[in-house]
Design a protein around this motif. Structure first.
Motif, short mmCIF file in Angstrom:
data_model
loop_
_atom_site.label_atom_id
_atom_site.label_comp_id
_atom_site.label_asym_id
_atom_site.label_seq_id
_atom_site.Cartn_x
_atom_site.Cartn_y
_atom_site.Cartn_z
N GLY A 197 65.59 14.52 -15.23
CA GLY A 197 66.54 15.13 -14.32
C GLY A 197 67.51 16.04 -15.05
O GLY A 197 67.82 17.14 -14.58
N GLY A 198 67.95 15.60 -16.21
CA GLY A 198 68.85 16.42 -17.02
C GLY A 198 68.20 17.71 -17.48
O GLY A 198 68.85 18.77 -17.49
N ILE A 199 66.91 17.65 -17.82
CA ILE A 199 66.19 18.86 -18.23
C ILE A 199 66.08 19.83 -17.05
O ILE A 199 66.32 21.03 -17.19
N CYS A 200 65.74 19.29 -15.88
CA CYS A 200 65.65 20.12 -14.68
C CYS A 200 67.02 20.73 -14.35
O CYS A 200 67.12 21.92 -14.01
N LEU A 201 68.06 19.93 -14.46
CA LEU A 201 69.42 20.42 -14.22
C LEU A 201 69.78 21.52 -15.21
O LEU A 201 70.31 22.57 -14.82
N ALA A 202 69.48 21.31 -16.48
CA ALA A 202 69.79 22.31 -17.51
C ALA A 202 69.04 23.62 -17.22
O ALA A 202 69.61 24.71 -17.36
N TYR A 203 67.78 23.51 -16.81
CA TYR A 203 67.01 24.71 -16.46
C TYR A 203 67.68 25.44 -15.29
O TYR A 203 67.86 26.65 -15.32
N GLY A 204 68.03 24.68 -14.24
CA GLY A 204 68.66 25.28 -13.08
C GLY A 204 69.97 25.97 -13.41
O GLY A 204 70.25 27.07 -12.92
N VAL A 205 70.77 25.35 -14.27
CA VAL A 205 72.05 25.94 -14.67
C VAL A 205 71.80 27.17 -15.54
O VAL A 205 72.44 28.21 -15.36
N ALA A 206 70.87 27.06 -16.48
CA ALA A 206 70.58 28.20 -17.36
C ALA A 206 70.08 29.41 -16.57
O ALA A 206 70.45 30.55 -16.87
N MET A 207 69.25 29.17 -15.57
CA MET A 207 68.68 30.25 -14.77
C MET A 207 69.51 30.59 -13.53
O MET A 207 69.16 31.47 -12.77
N LEU A 208 70.60 29.85 -13.35
CA LEU A 208 71.46 30.00 -12.16
C LEU A 208 70.64 29.86 -10.88
O LEU A 208 70.79 30.63 -9.93
N GLU A 209 69.78 28.83 -10.87
CA GLU A 209 68.94 28.52 -9.72
C GLU A 209 69.48 27.26 -9.05
O GLU A 209 69.54 26.20 -9.69
N PRO A 210 69.85 27.33 -7.78
CA PRO A 210 70.47 26.16 -7.15
C PRO A 210 69.52 24.98 -6.93
O PRO A 210 69.93 23.83 -7.13
N TRP A 211 68.27 25.22 -6.52
CA TRP A 211 67.40 24.08 -6.20
C TRP A 211 67.02 23.25 -7.41
O TRP A 211 67.09 22.01 -7.34
N PRO A 212 66.63 23.85 -8.53
CA PRO A 212 66.39 22.99 -9.71
C PRO A 212 67.66 22.28 -10.17
O PRO A 212 67.59 21.14 -10.64
N SER A 213 68.80 22.94 -10.02
CA SER A 213 70.06 22.30 -10.40
C SER A 213 70.33 21.06 -9.55
O SER A 213 70.64 19.99 -10.08
#
Length: 161
Positions: free
Chosen positions: A115-131
């Motif tokens: 979940g943390g990896i998915c969250l980090a990806y979402g934050v890095a890419m500024l994507e709300p759904w993965p975040s």
């Protein structure tokens, strides 16, 4: 030495630190930090490099948190018992935990990590759904892990379940 023991050492969690960390204010305020960290990461789109300021403050709060609160008057709150169980889990190299508690905590930590990896990806890419998905999965894994720690504490403290 388990990686959790190294982490506890980095946070300087000695006997007194663990008891202070068992204060419900300590446990619940730490739980509130993950979405704030995500928000700090997202804020780089609005405030640029100033986003590092809340990030550093939140990381400092995480490190300082176990020392901010006094020992609790009682240790019967769910979050207090989860912290006491987590202490037993961290010390499992010295005091073995019952067999039924040896596998699932690893899987739950891995789930929370995914979940943390998915969250980090979402934050890095500024994507709300993965975040959001990462945040939900990280919390699901962490809260389930903490519930297992309550059970571990009950089993090893002689309360049973």
């Amino acid at each position: 030495m388990a990686w959790e023991a190294r982490l506890a050492r980095a946070f300087r969690l000695d006997d007194a630190g663990w008891v202070r960390h068992a204060n419900p204010w300590s446990g619940w305020t730490r739980m509130a930090v993950l979405p704030l960290l995500a928000l700090a990461g997202w804020s780089r789109a609005w405030i640029g490099w100033w986003a590092l300021l809340p990030l550093v403050l939140l990381l400092g709060f995480l490190w300082l948190n176990p020392r901010l609160f006094p020992p609790p008057c009682r240790l019967d709150a769910w979050i207090s018992r989860s912290v006491l169980g987590e202490r037993l889990w961290v010390n499992r190299d010295h005091v073995p935990v019952p067999a039924r508690h040896r596998r699932l905590p690893h899987w739950l930590a891995a789930l929370s990590g995914l979940g943390g990896i998915c969250l980090a990806y979402g934050v890095a890419m500024l994507e709300p759904w993965p975040s959001l998905l990462g945040l939900v999965v990280a919390y699901m894994g962490k809260l389930w892990f903490l519930d297992r720690m309550v059970w571990l504490h009950q089993d090893m403290d002689g309360e049973g379940r």
